[in-house]
Design an enzyme around this catalytic site. Structure first.
Site, PDB file in Angstrom:
ATOM      1  N   HIS A  18     -18.195 -18.998   4.849  1.00 60.20           N
ATOM      2  CA  HIS A  18     -16.973 -19.307   6.023  1.00 60.20           C
ATOM      3  C   HIS A  18     -15.728 -19.638   5.331  1.00 60.20           C
ATOM      4  CE1 HIS A  18     -16.943 -23.587   4.771  1.00 60.20           C
ATOM      5  NE2 HIS A  18     -18.207 -23.458   4.446  1.00 60.20           N
ATOM      6  N   GLY A  19     -14.643 -19.665   6.046  1.00 58.77           N
ATOM      7  CA  GLY A  19     -13.296 -20.025   5.263  1.00 58.77           C
ATOM      8  C   GLY A  19     -13.010 -21.253   5.150  1.00 58.77           C
ATOM      9  N   GLU A  46     -25.860 -25.017   6.073  1.00 60.51           N
ATOM     10  CA  GLU A  46     -25.632 -25.650   4.892  1.00 60.51           C
ATOM     11  C   GLU A  46     -26.661 -26.754   4.773  1.00 60.51           C
ATOM     12  OE1 GLU A  46     -25.372 -25.568   1.718  1.00 60.51           O
ATOM     13  OE2 GLU A  46     -23.113 -25.381   1.812  1.00 60.51           O
TER      14      GLU A  46
END
Length: 268
Positions: free
Chosen positions: A40-41, A118
């Site tokens: 992800h960013g 995560e």
């Protein structure tokens, strides 16, 4: 997570010549599935250097921009996705949507898969990374987190012990260990790969998270190839090929798509 993210991941380990090249990149032959795993960013908690596992914050402007670059870079390489997946955490879902929108596939739906999340850090969620890693270092009989990191560079297998220490020390009783993260993630990846192979194969996007992607891919290669010790930056890509029930790890932590997207925008 800045330096800490680098050390964690270190422990784990356009040119279009013609229609034939376009076909090769957009449709794989014989049910072969080409999976593009993307981190992800950058998020608010990333920027604040705080623990971000199941806790979630949105992308910062810089995080949005790097996801846009990734989409544009993938488009410049003429990579067309047949399907897209993300973890069910907002930062991954947001990144996936930005990537697809910026590569001309705004209508492609995203399937959310909770198993791609995560690592769960329990009561350390939202705390400073330095606090969590400092506690882990003392638990493992190191004088400091820096000493632990230095040893991990030489002994990547210590990551498993570090994650076990997070689980042992967090107080909510919901933290995960290395094997739990790997088992859930690899199960999901195998199910996705088998499903897409049965649908004819092709290019697949999966957006997830820095540490867990490294854990998922740590031993998935059928020939024993391990992820490199490179830092996996925000919007970095790992390429994996699935064919005849076996996985092949082609690249890890590749930032070239982001760089191509940035260059493409600059030259417009």
């Amino acid at each position: 997570m800045r330096k800490i993210t680098f050390l964690v991941l270190a422990a784990l380990v356009g040119f279009m010549p013609g229609a034939s090249a376009q076909k090769k990149k957009s449709v794989a032959a014989n049910g072969e599935v080409v999976i593009y795993f993307a981190r992800h960013g950058k998020t608010i908690l990333n920027t604040m250097d705080r623990v971000q596992g199941w806790a979630d914050t949105p992308l910062t402007p810089a995080g949005v921009e790097v996801a846009e670059y990734l989409g544009e870079g993938l488009q410049s390489e003429n990579i067309q996705f047949k399907a897209a997946y993300s973890s069910d955490l907002g930062r991954a879902r947001q990144t996936a949507r930005i990537v697809l929108d910026n590569k001309g596939q705004a209508n492609l739906p995203i399937t959310e898969v909770a198993q791609l999340r995560e690592t769960n850090f329990g009561s350390y969620e939202g705390d400073l990374n330095g606090k969590m890693w400092g506690d882990a270092a003392l638990y493992l009989h190191y004088k400091s987190a820096q000493e632990l990191f230095a040893d991990m560079e030489q002994k990547p297998e210590l990551l498993k012990s570090a994650i076990a220490s997070f689980k042992a020390l967090e107080t909510l009783g919901i933290g995960e260990d290395y094997d739990q993260v790997k088992a859930r993630g690899q199960k999901a990846i195998r199910e996705i790969a088998a499903k897409e192979a049965a649908n004819g194969g092709g290019n697949i996007l999966i957006v997830g998270h820095g540490m867990s992607i490294g854990v998922f891919l740590s031993d998935i290669d059928s020939n024993g190839k391990k992820p490199s010790a490179n830092h996996m930056g925000n919007a970095a890509v790992c390429k994996v090929i699935y064919k005849d029930g076996k996985f092949s790890l082609e690249s890890f932590g590749d930032m070239s798509y982001v760089e191509k997207g940035k260059s493409t925008r600059t030259n417009k």
